[in-house]
Design a protein around this motif. Structure first.
Motif, PDB file in Angstrom:
ATOM      1  N   UNK A  84      60.979 -46.821  26.575  1.00  0.00           N
ATOM      2  CA  UNK A  84      61.786 -48.002  26.906  1.00  0.00           C
ATOM      3  C   UNK A  84      61.272 -48.668  28.183  1.00  0.00           C
ATOM      4  N   UNK A  85      60.972 -47.874  29.202  1.00  0.00           N
ATOM      5  CA  UNK A  85      60.468 -48.431  30.463  1.00  0.00           C
ATOM      6  C   UNK A  85      59.109 -49.084  30.239  1.00  0.00           C
ATOM      7  N   UNK A  86      58.250 -48.449  29.438  1.00  0.00           N
ATOM      8  CA  UNK A  86      56.946 -49.043  29.149  1.00  0.00           C
ATOM      9  C   UNK A  86      57.096 -50.374  28.427  1.00  0.00           C
ATOM     10  N   UNK A  87      58.013 -50.447  27.457  1.00  0.00           N
ATOM     11  CA  UNK A  87      58.212 -51.696  26.727  1.00  0.00           C
ATOM     12  C   UNK A  87      58.704 -52.810  27.646  1.00  0.00           C
ATOM     13  N   UNK A  88      59.635 -52.492  28.508  1.00  0.00           N
ATOM     14  CA  UNK A  88      60.126 -53.497  29.461  1.00  0.00           C
ATOM     15  C   UNK A  88      58.991 -53.946  30.376  1.00  0.00           C
ATOM     16  N   UNK A  89      58.202 -53.000  30.858  1.00  0.00           N
ATOM     17  CA  UNK A  89      57.057 -53.328  31.726  1.00  0.00           C
ATOM     18  C   UNK A  89      56.066 -54.240  30.990  1.00  0.00           C
ATOM     19  N   UNK A  90      55.755 -53.899  29.736  1.00  0.00           N
ATOM     20  CA  UNK A  90      54.801 -54.689  28.965  1.00  0.00           C
ATOM     21  C   UNK A  90      55.317 -56.106  28.726  1.00  0.00           C
TER      22      UNK A  90
END
Length: 55
Positions: free
Chosen positions: A14-20
């Motif tokens: 989830x954090x990676x998706x938000x960052x991307x």
């Protein structure tokens, strides 16, 4: 898989998706569009296959 590991992996993804999305929204939108097109084409191919079975 233990529940704590599942939860940790969920949050990492989830954090990676938000960052991307935040760092490159255009590229993220292109990726989502490509995935959607892939899913739609797969269902269309299955529909064509089953339609041809009944002919």
């Amino acid at each position: 898989m233990p529940p704590k590991i599942k939860t940790a992996l969920f949050w990492i993804i989830a954090i990676f998706l938000v960052y991307a999305i935040v760092t490159s929204p255009d590229r993220a939108a292109d990726l989502v569009k490509a995935l959607w097109d892939l899913i739609v084409n797969a269902f269309s191919s299955f529909a064509t296959f089953f339609r041809n079975l009944t002919e």
